[in-house]
Design a protein around this motif. Structure first.
Motif, PDB file in Angstrom:
ATOM      1  N   GLN A  15      39.068  42.541  45.141  1.00  0.00           N
ATOM      2  CA  GLN A  15      39.405  42.049  44.846  1.00  0.00           C
ATOM      3  C   GLN A  15      40.147  41.166  45.568  1.00  0.00           C
ATOM      4  N   ASP A  16      41.928  42.011  46.574  1.00  0.00           N
ATOM      5  CA  ASP A  16      42.138  40.987  47.170  1.00  0.00           C
ATOM      6  C   ASP A  16      41.414  39.999  48.664  1.00  0.00           C
ATOM      7  N   GLN A  17      40.165  40.912  48.133  1.00  0.00           N
ATOM      8  CA  GLN A  17      39.157  39.170  49.559  1.00  0.00           C
ATOM      9  C   GLN A  17      39.016  38.211  48.394  1.00  0.00           C
ATOM     10  N   LEU A  18      38.450  38.570  47.541  1.00  0.00           N
ATOM     11  CA  LEU A  18      38.118  37.492  46.580  1.00  0.00           C
ATOM     12  C   LEU A  18      38.976  36.900  46.289  1.00  0.00           C
ATOM     13  N   PHE A  19      40.280  36.976  45.618  1.00  0.00           N
ATOM     14  CA  PHE A  19      41.170  36.612  45.487  1.00  0.00           C
ATOM     15  C   PHE A  19      41.437  35.308  47.092  1.00  0.00           C
ATOM     16  N   ARG A  20      41.415  36.047  47.916  1.00  0.00           N
ATOM     17  CA  ARG A  20      42.154  34.962  48.978  1.00  0.00           C
ATOM     18  C   ARG A  20      41.113  34.210  49.000  1.00  0.00           C
ATOM     19  N   GLU A  21      39.780  34.324  49.119  1.00  0.00           N
ATOM     20  CA  GLU A  21      38.505  33.088  49.061  1.00  0.00           C
ATOM     21  C   GLU A  21      38.416  32.232  47.850  1.00  0.00           C
ATOM     22  N   THR A  22      39.062  32.626  46.315  1.00  0.00           N
ATOM     23  CA  THR A  22      39.045  31.482  45.858  1.00  0.00           C
ATOM     24  C   THR A  22      40.880  30.670  45.338  1.00  0.00           C
ATOM     25  N   THR A  23      41.311  31.545  45.829  1.00  0.00           N
ATOM     26  CA  THR A  23      42.361  30.471  46.586  1.00  0.00           C
ATOM     27  C   THR A  23      42.049  29.489  47.443  1.00  0.00           C
ATOM     28  N   LYS A  24      41.058  29.606  48.737  1.00  0.00           N
ATOM     29  CA  LYS A  24      41.379  28.885  49.575  1.00  0.00           C
ATOM     30  C   LYS A  24      40.283  27.756  49.002  1.00  0.00           C
ATOM     31  N   ARG A  25      39.215  28.759  48.373  1.00  0.00           N
ATOM     32  CA  ARG A  25      37.879  26.980  47.645  1.00  0.00           C
ATOM     33  C   ARG A  25      39.470  25.914  47.018  1.00  0.00           C
ATOM     34  N   LEU A  26      40.264  26.631  45.762  1.00  0.00           N
ATOM     35  CA  LEU A  26      40.736  26.149  45.663  1.00  0.00           C
ATOM     36  C   LEU A  26      42.102  25.475  46.418  1.00  0.00           C
ATOM     37  N   GLY A  27      41.533  25.309  47.518  1.00  0.00           N
ATOM     38  CA  GLY A  27      42.995  24.067  48.036  1.00  0.00           C
ATOM     39  C   GLY A  27      44.308  25.052  47.411  1.00  0.00           C
ATOM     40  N   THR A  28      44.493  26.413  47.794  1.00  0.00           N
ATOM     41  CA  THR A  28      45.726  26.683  47.737  1.00  0.00           C
ATOM     42  C   THR A  28      45.682  28.058  47.880  1.00  0.00           C
ATOM     43  N   THR A  29      46.957  28.670  48.422  1.00  0.00           N
ATOM     44  CA  THR A  29      47.500  30.211  49.042  1.00  0.00           C
ATOM     45  C   THR A  29      47.129  30.932  48.127  1.00  0.00           C
ATOM     46  N   PRO A  30      46.977  31.845  48.546  1.00  0.00           N
ATOM     47  CA  PRO A  30      46.968  33.106  47.426  1.00  0.00           C
ATOM     48  C   PRO A  30      49.134  33.342  46.915  1.00  0.00           C
ATOM     49  N   ALA A  31      49.886  33.290  47.816  1.00  0.00           N
ATOM     50  CA  ALA A  31      51.790  33.000  48.026  1.00  0.00           C
ATOM     51  C   ALA A  31      51.438  31.948  46.099  1.00  0.00           C
ATOM     52  N   ASP A  32      51.023  30.694  46.715  1.00  0.00           N
ATOM     53  CA  ASP A  32      51.154  29.645  45.457  1.00  0.00           C
ATOM     54  C   ASP A  32      50.548  29.988  43.905  1.00  0.00           C
ATOM     55  N   ALA A  33      49.325  30.579  44.398  1.00  0.00           N
ATOM     56  CA  ALA A  33      48.654  31.061  42.869  1.00  0.00           C
ATOM     57  C   ALA A  33      49.948  32.317  42.081  1.00  0.00           C
ATOM     58  N   MET A  34      50.147  33.522  43.118  1.00  0.00           N
ATOM     59  CA  MET A  34      50.670  33.560  41.861  1.00  0.00           C
ATOM     60  C   MET A  34      52.172  33.345  41.514  1.00  0.00           C
ATOM     61  N   ARG A  35      52.928  32.223  42.524  1.00  0.00           N
ATOM     62  CA  ARG A  35      54.178  32.111  41.677  1.00  0.00           C
ATOM     63  C   ARG A  35      53.462  30.768  40.451  1.00  0.00           C
ATOM     64  N   VAL A  36      52.146  30.113  40.964  1.00  0.00           N
ATOM     65  CA  VAL A  36      52.303  29.634  39.171  1.00  0.00           C
ATOM     66  C   VAL A  36      51.736  30.367  37.823  1.00  0.00           C
ATOM     67  N   PHE A  37      50.761  32.263  38.521  1.00  0.00           N
ATOM     68  CA  PHE A  37      51.230  33.207  37.314  1.00  0.00           C
ATOM     69  C   PHE A  37      51.819  33.374  36.825  1.00  0.00           C
ATOM     70  N   VAL A  38      53.367  33.887  37.596  1.00  0.00           N
ATOM     71  CA  VAL A  38      54.732  33.831  36.974  1.00  0.00           C
ATOM     72  C   VAL A  38      55.415  33.178  36.705  1.00  0.00           C
ATOM     73  N   ALA A  39      55.361  31.826  36.937  1.00  0.00           N
ATOM     74  CA  ALA A  39      55.343  30.317  36.056  1.00  0.00           C
ATOM     75  C   ALA A  39      54.700  30.567  34.557  1.00  0.00           C
ATOM     76  N   ALA A  40      53.567  30.768  34.615  1.00  0.00           N
ATOM     77  CA  ALA A  40      53.100  30.915  32.786  1.00  0.00           C
ATOM     78  C   ALA A  40      53.187  31.662  32.837  1.00  0.00           C
ATOM     79  N   PHE A  41      52.556  33.427  33.196  1.00  0.00           N
ATOM     80  CA  PHE A  41      53.664  34.138  32.258  1.00  0.00           C
ATOM     81  C   PHE A  41      54.715  34.304  31.483  1.00  0.00           C
ATOM     82  N   ASN A  42      56.089  33.361  32.327  1.00  0.00           N
ATOM     83  CA  ASN A  42      57.039  32.987  31.269  1.00  0.00           C
ATOM     84  C   ASN A  42      57.497  32.285  31.342  1.00  0.00           C
ATOM     85  N   GLN A  43      56.865  31.099  31.114  1.00  0.00           N
ATOM     86  CA  GLN A  43      56.636  30.227  30.107  1.00  0.00           C
ATOM     87  C   GLN A  43      55.524  30.451  28.362  1.00  0.00           C
ATOM     88  N   ASN A  44      54.761  31.134  28.870  1.00  0.00           N
ATOM     89  CA  ASN A  44      54.701  31.231  27.034  1.00  0.00           C
ATOM     90  C   ASN A  44      54.362  33.890  27.061  1.00  0.00           C
TER      91      ASN A  44
END
Length: 82
Positions: A15-44
């Protein structure tokens, strides 16, 4: 000094490997992806996507089975997106 905290969790190595590969393909980082998720979770005030049980849902027999299912599902979604 910034008023931030560090979040940490454990995930299956695949899961970690897939997560890191996907964030790289999206042009972001795992840390930024987690920050986006936390913000979306809190907003919703909860998950930013549907989380529900259907009447015929059965729990996974093992955590390994659940992880395997999540890995396959995640790869399928990524393949469909590309």
């Amino acid at each position: 000094m910034s008023d931030t905290v560090q979040l940490a969790t454990r995930v299956d190595r695949s899961q970690d490997q897939l997560f890191r590969e996907t964030t790289k393909r999206l042009g972001t980082t795992p840390a930024d992806a987690m920050r986006v998720f936390v913000a979306a979770f809190n907003q919703n005030h909860g998950f930013p996507f549907d989380v529900r049980l259907s009447a015929d849902a059965e729990p996974f027999a093992t955590e390994e089975g659940a992880t395997e299912f999540a890995s396959r599902w995640g790869r399928r979604l990524i393949d469909e997106a590309w």
